[in-house]
Design an enzyme around this catalytic site. Sequence first.
Site, PDB file in Angstrom:
ATOM      1  N   ASP A 128     -34.552  36.768  26.629  1.00  0.00           N
ATOM      2  CA  ASP A 128     -35.788  36.165  25.878  1.00  0.00           C
ATOM      3  C   ASP A 128     -36.844  35.769  26.662  1.00  0.00           C
ATOM      4  O   ASP A 128     -38.120  36.016  26.498  1.00  0.00           O
ATOM      5  CB  ASP A 128     -35.372  35.142  24.875  1.00  0.00           C
ATOM      6  CG  ASP A 128     -34.383  35.632  23.598  1.00  0.00           C
ATOM      7  OD1 ASP A 128     -34.447  36.930  23.484  1.00  0.00           O
ATOM      8  OD2 ASP A 128     -33.825  34.832  22.997  1.00  0.00           O
TER       9      ASP A 128
ATOM     10  N   ARG B 185     -38.168  39.261  29.482  1.00  0.00           N
ATOM     11  CA  ARG B 185     -38.705  40.228  29.030  1.00  0.00           C
ATOM     12  C   ARG B 185     -40.082  40.329  29.171  1.00  0.00           C
ATOM     13  O   ARG B 185     -40.589  41.364  29.305  1.00  0.00           O
ATOM     14  CB  ARG B 185     -37.830  40.663  27.576  1.00  0.00           C
ATOM     15  CG  ARG B 185     -36.485  41.037  27.647  1.00  0.00           C
ATOM     16  CD  ARG B 185     -35.900  41.457  26.236  1.00  0.00           C
ATOM     17  NE  ARG B 185     -34.333  41.840  26.453  1.00  0.00           N
ATOM     18  CZ  ARG B 185     -33.553  41.899  25.638  1.00  0.00           C
ATOM     19  NH1 ARG B 185     -33.572  41.157  24.607  1.00  0.00           N
ATOM     20  NH2 ARG B 185     -32.298  42.448  26.049  1.00  0.00           N
TER      21      ARG B 185
ATOM     22  N   GLU C 226     -33.999  45.577  31.526  1.00  0.00           N
ATOM     23  CA  GLU C 226     -33.765  44.338  30.693  1.00  0.00           C
ATOM     24  C   GLU C 226     -33.761  44.828  29.104  1.00  0.00           C
ATOM     25  O   GLU C 226     -34.597  44.083  28.397  1.00  0.00           O
ATOM     26  CB  GLU C 226     -35.171  43.469  31.065  1.00  0.00           C
ATOM     27  CG  GLU C 226     -34.781  42.891  32.433  1.00  0.00           C
ATOM     28  CD  GLU C 226     -35.384  41.537  32.909  1.00  0.00           C
ATOM     29  OE1 GLU C 226     -35.860  40.876  31.924  1.00  0.00           O
ATOM     30  OE2 GLU C 226     -35.854  41.669  33.870  1.00  0.00           O
TER      31      GLU C 226
HETATM   32  N1  COS Z   1     -30.363  33.594  21.866  1.00  0.00           N
HETATM   33  C1  COS Z   1     -29.240  32.831  21.719  1.00  0.00           C
HETATM   34  N2  COS Z   1     -28.151  33.339  21.304  1.00  0.00           N
HETATM   35  C2  COS Z   1     -28.032  34.502  20.879  1.00  0.00           C
HETATM   36  C3  COS Z   1     -29.327  35.391  21.127  1.00  0.00           C
HETATM   37  C4  COS Z   1     -30.336  34.928  21.385  1.00  0.00           C
HETATM   38  N3  COS Z   1     -31.401  35.690  21.832  1.00  0.00           N
HETATM   39  N4  COS Z   1     -28.947  36.693  20.677  1.00  0.00           N
HETATM   40  C5  COS Z   1     -27.714  36.643  20.095  1.00  0.00           C
HETATM   41  N5  COS Z   1     -27.331  35.361  20.375  1.00  0.00           N
HETATM   42  C6  COS Z   1     -26.195  34.925  19.947  1.00  0.00           C
HETATM   43  C7  COS Z   1     -25.630  35.235  18.184  1.00  0.00           C
HETATM   44  O1  COS Z   1     -26.236  34.250  17.410  1.00  0.00           O
HETATM   45  C8  COS Z   1     -24.210  35.358  18.264  1.00  0.00           C
HETATM   46  O2  COS Z   1     -23.767  34.122  17.992  1.00  0.00           O
HETATM   47  P1  COS Z   1     -22.377  33.911  17.087  1.00  0.00           P
HETATM   48  O3  COS Z   1     -21.230  34.372  17.680  1.00  0.00           O
HETATM   49  O4  COS Z   1     -22.416  32.257  17.374  1.00  0.00           O
HETATM   50  O5  COS Z   1     -22.787  34.202  15.783  1.00  0.00           O
HETATM   51  C9  COS Z   1     -23.817  35.912  19.381  1.00  0.00           C
HETATM   52  O6  COS Z   1     -25.110  35.826  20.404  1.00  0.00           O
HETATM   53  C10 COS Z   1     -23.491  37.327  19.497  1.00  0.00           C
HETATM   54  O7  COS Z   1     -24.865  38.071  18.949  1.00  0.00           O
HETATM   55  P2  COS Z   1     -24.742  39.569  18.582  1.00  0.00           P
HETATM   56  O8  COS Z   1     -23.766  39.447  17.506  1.00  0.00           O
HETATM   57  O9  COS Z   1     -26.161  39.899  18.120  1.00  0.00           O
HETATM   58  O10 COS Z   1     -24.663  40.405  19.742  1.00  0.00           O
HETATM   59  P3  COS Z   1     -24.378  41.938  19.976  1.00  0.00           P
HETATM   60  O11 COS Z   1     -23.148  42.468  20.447  1.00  0.00           O
HETATM   61  O12 COS Z   1     -24.681  42.647  18.537  1.00  0.00           O
HETATM   62  O13 COS Z   1     -25.552  42.292  20.792  1.00  0.00           O
HETATM   63  C11 COS Z   1     -27.768  42.771  21.458  1.00  0.00           C
HETATM   64  C12 COS Z   1     -26.882  42.130  20.631  1.00  0.00           C
HETATM   65  C13 COS Z   1     -27.603  44.274  21.271  1.00  0.00           C
HETATM   66  C14 COS Z   1     -29.122  42.323  21.177  1.00  0.00           C
HETATM   67  C15 COS Z   1     -27.499  42.539  22.859  1.00  0.00           C
HETATM   68  O14 COS Z   1     -26.447  43.040  23.315  1.00  0.00           O
HETATM   69  C16 COS Z   1     -28.534  42.852  23.962  1.00  0.00           C
HETATM   70  O15 COS Z   1     -29.588  42.214  24.219  1.00  0.00           O
HETATM   71  N6  COS Z   1     -28.265  43.908  24.900  1.00  0.00           N
HETATM   72  C17 COS Z   1     -29.075  44.684  25.934  1.00  0.00           C
HETATM   73  C18 COS Z   1     -28.668  43.978  27.177  1.00  0.00           C
HETATM   74  C19 COS Z   1     -29.743  44.134  28.077  1.00  0.00           C
HETATM   75  O16 COS Z   1     -31.069  43.846  27.859  1.00  0.00           O
HETATM   76  N7  COS Z   1     -29.398  44.585  29.211  1.00  0.00           N
HETATM   77  C20 COS Z   1     -30.199  44.738  30.292  1.00  0.00           C
HETATM   78  C21 COS Z   1     -29.780  44.286  31.682  1.00  0.00           C
HETATM   79  S1  COS Z   1     -29.721  42.990  31.957  1.00  0.00           S
HETATM   80  S2  COS Z   1     -31.495  42.782  33.201  1.00  0.00           S
END
Ligand code: COS
Length: 384
Positions: free
Chosen positions: A241, A244, A365
């Site tokens: 967050d 990005r 990202e």
């Molecule tokens: N801030 C804090 N907590 C977060 C969050 C955020 N922005 N986004 C998700 N969470 C929390 C959720 O609230 C959830 O918590 P609970 O288990 O307590 O309910 C937990 O994390 C899991 O979230 P979610 O179910 O949404 O996870 P997903 O597996 O569905 O994944 C995405 C969500 C697809 C958005 C995530 O895996 C993602 O961003 N993937 C891309 C990764 C990326 O950008 N990689 C690039 C390389 S890194 S340079």
Amino acid sequence: MDFSLNDEQRQIREMVHDICLERVEPRAAEIDESGEFPWDIKELFAKHDILAIPFTPEYGGVSGSVLTLLVAVEEISKFCVTSSLILSVQSLGSLPIALAGTAEQKRKYLPPLARGEQLAAYALTESGSGSDAGGMRTRAIKRGDTYVLNGSKTFITGGSVADTVVVFARTDQNGDTPARNISAFIVEKTMPGFKVGKLEKKMGIRGSPTAQLFFEDLAVPAANRLGSEGEGFKLAMRVLDHSRPGIAAQALGIAEGAFDLARKYARDRHQFGRPIAEFQGIQFMLADMATQIEAARALTYASGDALDRRLPDISASSSMAKLFASDTAMRVTTDAVQILGGYGYLRDFPAERMMRDAKITQIYEGTNEIQRLVIAREQLKEKT
Ligand code: COS
């Protein structure tokens, strides 16, 4: 249009611009051609405290404001995206420590990064888990007051040059705990069992090393765990967050650099007895490019400002900025190549490099499909 930057932000922008014009722009084509990490630019940025921008004065930095960092990244990216990544990755790799580190962890690890004596990296992605970051397989098993890491990471920007790498690993001990029992660890490159694998050959950002990392029975002190055990996935998401908008700023800078080039070329290039800028077909392209850039800048700065003001629900604004600015960079650089015509396709001009560099901003990202998913989820949440 000019978003209201404060005096500090304007001064930093000017300073970064002048340094990049004099020292970075002349190196950009060479860095791309050689594909080697530009240690001279890293030293230049350290010397002028550019690498200190992401850090607060308490930890040896000069700012700590996200918007200030975005302005600096944007400015460097106009000239050389590989060079902008030195600053972006210093921020990305240190963000988990800044967000979740104890006072002791921050005191130990942040000042050498702020001084640019050390480099940081962020190791989340694995060959089998990219968009599905929670599907990682690297494991950390607790043994007394250490965790023993085994596994590998891939696509790690700066992984081969970093001194301090934040590594995410599963900490479910028996495979029977919740799926996302992931924790984050501060790993030093000198810890036995830390190995750098192959460096990827890439389309763009060629001077920024993209490395595979291997961990073989790597023992990390438990004191290097960031936050509580099992909280690593949420930390990884919070870091994204915050980071990005940095990709948005990079994309914005690329688009601005390409636009400046195309505008100058359109004025200078004569066909049918007049500058091609006098043809409506070119004018309409320039008008669309300029409009998209203004909109991308507004979204990018607004996301940085929201983070600085610690507004709630920043996930969507960060993802919107990254999505829109990176799509803008791709469109604007493609149009810049088109305006330069045959010359745009040659390595003699930077347009083709900018187009190659732009593409990654739609991918890393979080792909832009993942950004749309994050934005849609936020829109569909119940609002009170
Ligand atoms: N801030 C804090 N907590 C977060 C969050 C955020 N922005 N986004 C998700 N969470 C929390 C959720 O609230 C959830 O918590 P609970 O288990 O307590 O309910 C937990 O994390 C899991 O979230 P979610 O179910 O949404 O996870 P997903 O597996 O569905 O994944 C995405 C969500 C697809 C958005 C995530 O895996 C993602 O961003 N993937 C891309 C990764 C990326 O950008 N990689 C690039 C390389 S890194 S340079």
